[in-house]
Design a protein around this motif. Structure first.
Motif, PDB file in Angstrom:
ATOM      1  N   ALA A  63      58.679  58.543  20.260  1.00 28.84           N
ATOM      2  CA  ALA A  63      58.360  60.101  20.430  1.00 28.84           C
ATOM      3  C   ALA A  63      56.887  60.147  20.499  1.00 28.84           C
ATOM      4  CB  ALA A  63      58.978  60.743  19.293  1.00 28.84           C
ATOM      5  N   ILE A  64      56.319  61.142  21.433  1.00 26.25           N
ATOM      6  CA  ILE A  64      55.018  61.247  21.851  1.00 26.25           C
ATOM      7  C   ILE A  64      54.670  62.873  21.527  1.00 26.25           C
ATOM      8  CG2 ILE A  64      53.149  61.290  23.316  1.00 26.25           C
ATOM      9  CD1 ILE A  64      54.330  59.104  24.630  1.00 26.25           C
ATOM     10  N   HIS A  65      54.042  63.100  20.568  1.00 20.22           N
ATOM     11  CA  HIS A  65      53.722  64.680  20.142  1.00 20.22           C
ATOM     12  C   HIS A  65      52.188  64.795  20.235  1.00 20.22           C
ATOM     13  CE1 HIS A  65      57.126  64.330  16.955  1.00 20.22           C
ATOM     14  NE2 HIS A  65      57.682  64.169  18.135  1.00 20.22           N
ATOM     15  N   GLU A  66      51.863  65.648  21.278  1.00 23.19           N
ATOM     16  CA  GLU A  66      50.518  65.854  21.846  1.00 23.19           C
ATOM     17  C   GLU A  66      49.950  67.196  21.912  1.00 23.19           C
ATOM     18  OE1 GLU A  66      47.554  64.018  25.425  1.00 23.19           O
ATOM     19  OE2 GLU A  66      49.848  63.284  25.260  1.00 23.19           O
ATOM     20  N   TYR A  67      48.741  67.258  21.360  1.00 23.50           N
ATOM     21  CA  TYR A  67      48.121  68.690  21.435  1.00 23.50           C
ATOM     22  C   TYR A  67      46.949  68.598  22.585  1.00 23.50           C
ATOM     23  CZ  TYR A  67      44.520  72.321  20.831  1.00 23.50           C
ATOM     24  OH  TYR A  67      43.535  73.334  21.118  1.00 23.50           O
ATOM     25  N   ALA A  68      46.812  69.171  23.624  1.00 23.57           N
ATOM     26  CA  ALA A  68      45.873  68.820  24.662  1.00 23.57           C
ATOM     27  C   ALA A  68      44.927  70.385  24.732  1.00 23.57           C
ATOM     28  CB  ALA A  68      46.644  68.942  26.087  1.00 23.57           C
ATOM     29  N   ALA A  69      43.709  70.047  24.386  1.00 21.45           N
ATOM     30  CA  ALA A  69      42.796  71.177  24.311  1.00 21.45           C
ATOM     31  C   ALA A  69      42.245  71.647  25.549  1.00 21.45           C
ATOM     32  CB  ALA A  69      41.834  70.705  23.202  1.00 21.45           C
ATOM     33  N   HIS A  70      42.085  70.853  26.653  1.00 19.09           N
ATOM     34  CA  HIS A  70      41.027  70.845  27.641  1.00 19.09           C
ATOM     35  C   HIS A  70      42.049  70.594  29.031  1.00 19.09           C
ATOM     36  CE1 HIS A  70      37.980  70.857  24.833  1.00 19.09           C
ATOM     37  NE2 HIS A  70      38.361  69.883  24.292  1.00 19.09           N
ATOM     38  N   GLY A  84      38.587  72.239  19.308  1.00 21.69           N
ATOM     39  CA  GLY A  84      37.637  71.270  19.758  1.00 21.69           C
ATOM     40  C   GLY A  84      37.806  70.037  20.307  1.00 21.69           C
ATOM     41  N   GLY A  85      39.316  69.425  20.126  1.00 21.47           N
ATOM     42  CA  GLY A  85      39.550  68.299  20.492  1.00 21.47           C
ATOM     43  C   GLY A  85      41.231  68.306  20.499  1.00 21.47           C
ATOM     44  N   SER A  86      41.299  66.990  21.321  1.00 27.16           N
ATOM     45  CA  SER A  86      43.034  66.833  21.366  1.00 27.16           C
ATOM     46  C   SER A  86      43.620  65.749  20.491  1.00 27.16           C
ATOM     47  CB  SER A  86      43.205  66.179  22.830  1.00 27.16           C
ATOM     48  OG  SER A  86      42.978  67.237  23.856  1.00 27.16           O
TER      49      SER A  86
END
Length: 304
Positions: free
Chosen positions: A91-98, A199-201
């Protein structure tokens, strides 16, 4: 890994009865390049060259399968470790900010991003990095594909990376991949305001044994988090982000809206333009237009 790759090339070449010069001609490189690869000296082979060598030596994908590990050696230890964990995560859980995460990028979008990299050495280096990124996407279609859950900051949708056409294609790709049962895409709107990951991912990987690995990334840095307590804190942050984000179906509507309003081509009217046009047509279809004094201008009557 470069030494292992080189030794395999040398063994296969010898078994095939080829000289370095002959193999070079078959793969369209000079013989000294084959020497460098076999000795694991000089620049690492590109993916294109690895494919050519694999075909020339009838290696049955052995060299192609080895190449990603050779490529990773050019990255810092933490980056190589993250790539390795990602390759086996369930499983890959990702938050992308940019920007759109690499696993969901189109070729054109990815090329535009990589082209502005400060570490880019040449056009060949660009294509090598792009090939490696696109190759990692193949796992999403593999039998052991991971569950992918992505939360996109709204800024990701509004920044026209590669120009309007490339951005529209990228958003269309997001809409298409979100239909896959193992992929979930949510949008965190601007109206949500401040949050823990501003501010970051960040990424949380779930490994086959249930262990979790955290990873945080900025414009020019990345950090692998393996301490269980810290990773748990990252996982809680991620859970809060996807709880604050729009539901998946509503998120897809926001992506469609961004395609229409922000990244439309000049020949394609935006949704707001179409609304204004519809309102104008409704006004003109009334019983007559208003004069400046508030009275109506009568329509001309047909001649008898």
């Amino acid at each position: 890994m470069a030494a292992l790759f080189g030794s395999r090339v040398r063994r296969l070449r010898t078994a095939a009865g080829l000289t370095q010069a002959e193999l070079g001609r078959m793969t369209h490189v000079v013989s000294t390049r084959i020497t460098q690869i076999e000795r694991s000296s000089g620049a690492k082979p590109s993916l294109e060259l690895a494919r050519a060598l694999d075909a020339a030596l009838v290696a049955d994908h052995l060299l192609i399968d080895l190449w990603p590990y050779v490529y990773r050696e050019a990255f810092p230890d933490w980056a190589r470790a993250f790539m390795g964990h990602s390759a086996r995560a369930v499983a890959i859980h990702e938050y992308a900010a940019h920007v759109v995460p690499g696993l969901l990028q189109t070729e054109e979008y990815g090329r535009a991003l990589l082209r502005v990299g400060r570490t880019l050495r040449s056009e060949e280096h660009l294509e090598e990095r792009l090939s490696a990124r696109l190759q990692r996407q193949e796992r999403l279609a593999a039998a052991d594909r991971p569950e992918l859950w992505v939360v996109l900051d709204e800024a990701v949708l509004r920044r026209p990376v590669g120009g309007p056409a490339a951005m529209r294609a990228q958003l269309a790709r997001l809409l298409a991949t979100a239909e896959e049962p193992h992929i979930t895409v949510q949008v965190l709107p601007f109206t949500q305001g401040e949050h823990d990951a501003l501010g970051g991912s960040l990424t949380v990987l779930v490994l086959p044994d249930g262990a979790e690995i955290g990873y945080t990334e900025g414009a020019h840095y990345g950090q692998l988090i393996e301490d269980p307590e810290e990773v748990r804190s990252f996982a809680v942050t991620y859970d809060r982000l996807r709880a604050a984000a729009l539901p998946p179906l509503m998120s897809l509507d926001v992506i469609r809206s961004a395609m229409e309003d922000d990244h439309h081509e000049a020949s394609v009217p935006s949704r707001s333009d179409r609304r204004r046009l519809a309102q104008k047509q409704l006004q003109q279809s009334g019983r007559g237009q208003l004069r400046r004094d508030g009275g109506r201008i009568p329509r001309p009557r047909p001649r008898p």
